[in-house]
Design an enzyme around this catalytic site. Structure first.
Site, PDB file in Angstrom:
ATOM      1  CG  HIS A 159       4.021  -6.557  11.280  1.00 32.80           C
ATOM      2  ND1 HIS A 159       2.877  -6.249  11.982  1.00 32.80           N
ATOM      3  CD2 HIS A 159       5.041  -6.416  12.171  1.00 32.80           C
ATOM      4  CE1 HIS A 159       3.191  -5.935  13.221  1.00 32.80           C
ATOM      5  NE2 HIS A 159       4.497  -6.024  13.361  1.00 32.80           N
ATOM      6  CB  CYS A 185       1.196   4.451   7.730  1.00 32.41           C
ATOM      7  SG  CYS A 185      -0.249   4.562   6.655  1.00 32.41           S
ATOM      8  CB  SER A 240       3.602  -5.344   4.946  1.00 31.93           C
ATOM      9  OG  SER A 240       2.980  -6.462   5.538  1.00 31.93           O
ATOM     10  CB  CYS A 285      -0.905   0.007   1.233  1.00 29.72           C
ATOM     11  SG  CYS A 285       0.007   0.114   2.799  1.00 29.72           S
ATOM     12  CG  ASN A 293      -2.373  -5.958   6.062  1.00 29.96           C
ATOM     13  OD1 ASN A 293      -2.429  -6.420   4.934  1.00 29.96           O
ATOM     14  ND2 ASN A 293      -1.232  -5.539   6.578  1.00 29.96           N
ATOM     15  CD  GLU A 315      -2.688   1.059  12.834  1.00 26.50           C
ATOM     16  OE1 GLU A 315      -3.805   1.605  12.853  1.00 26.50           O
ATOM     17  OE2 GLU A 315      -2.336   0.257  11.946  1.00 26.50           O
ATOM     18  CB  SER A 363       1.161  -9.104   8.164  1.00 29.29           C
ATOM     19  OG  SER A 363       0.244  -8.254   7.510  1.00 29.29           O
TER      20      SER A 363
END
Length: 277
Positions: free
Chosen positions: A38, A92, A258, A12, A217, A122, A215
């Site tokens: 990650h 980010c 990522s 991203c 996501n 995060e 990770s």
């Protein structure tokens, strides 16, 4: 038979930016505070290029500390300054927005709720920007048990599923706080990748979700895809077993935000090779 890539997958904007910033400071004297993203393979590649990672600022005697894409709390910036370290911020922008939103809500006397994973870096950074006053809610059950308050401010981890966010918000607003502010700090890339992955999973026989096992996501993509078809979460092509593809007509591939392009390509090529045999 065929291998189909999701419309949106892989790096991203925030990750591309963080990698670019890290590479711009690849001088052997710069380190990231924790893994920049990650993805173990990308972190290892950066190390070979001259950007190592440290877990604590105490491990840095001099040089440049690069703030990871997941962000850190305000106290980390202060400590880095006190150690005379140069600070390069690769947080980010979407995470930064969530951090500052939590900070502003606290300053306006809202009880902040962060929807996300308690142990994710995060979420920890957003919590610290709330002056450690936020409540982190991870599940619907926790939302049901949340006590009512006069002023409720809601933010989210940037990679939370939109549907999960909606369900928890519905429980929270049932507490009927007189003043509620809902800030949906989920990034567009998360929404796009999740929607594209679900759409593809409904049209194939098997999904391969590529990305770091650490990770959040990527793990979430795997969870969503597994609700639609047989799904495997892998980090690299080496983990791909030919047996998985027996009697499979269509394979779908997606990847976390990522996950580098070269790893996606390796998995795609291995799938195509197996199918040709």
């Amino acid at each position: 038979m065929g291998v189909i890539l999701a419309k949106y997958l892989g790096f991203c904007y925030g990750v591309k930016r963080a990698i670019r910033i890290a590479r711009e400071h690849a001088d052997g004297k710069s380190c990231t505070l924790g893994p920049i993203i990650h993805n173990p393979q990308m972190v290892e590649r950066l190390k070979s290029e001259g950007v190592d990672a440290v877990e604590n600022l105490a491990d840095m005697k001099e040089g440049t500390i690069i703030i990871r894409s997941h962000g850190v709390g305000p106290q980390v910036y202060e400590e880095a300054k006190s150690r005379n370290l140069k600070i390069v911020d690769a947080t980010c922008p979407h995470v930064k927005k969530a951090q500052l939103s939590a900070k502003k809500l606290v300053e306006e006397s809202y009880q902040v709720v962060i929807i996300g994973e308690k142990n994710h870096p995060e979420v920890k950074s957003i919590f610290e920007w709330s002056n450690n006053k936020a409540v982190i809610i991870e599940t619907e059950e926790e939302a049901k048990q949340f006590s009512s308050c006069q002023k409720l401010g809601i933010v989210s981890q940037t990679t939370v599923s939109g549907e999960h966010f909606k369900k928890i918000v519905e429980w929270l607003i049932q507490q009927k706080a007189p003043d509620v502010k809902i800030l949906r700090t989920i990034c567009t890339a998360t929404d796009q990748r999740q929607a594209a992955a679900i759409e593809l999973a409904r049209d194939v026989d098997l999904m391969l979700v590529i990305g770091g096992k650490n990770s959040a996501n990527t793990t979430r993509l795997a969870q969503l895809c597994s609700e639609e078809c047989k799904t495997y979460h892998i980090e690299t092509a080496e983990e791909l077993s030919p047996e998985w593809l027996n009697k499979i007509e269509k394979i779908g591939i997606t990847a976390g935000a990522s996950t580098p392009d070269w790893i996606i390509l390796e998995v795609q090529k291995k799938c195509q090779t197996i199918l040709r045999k």
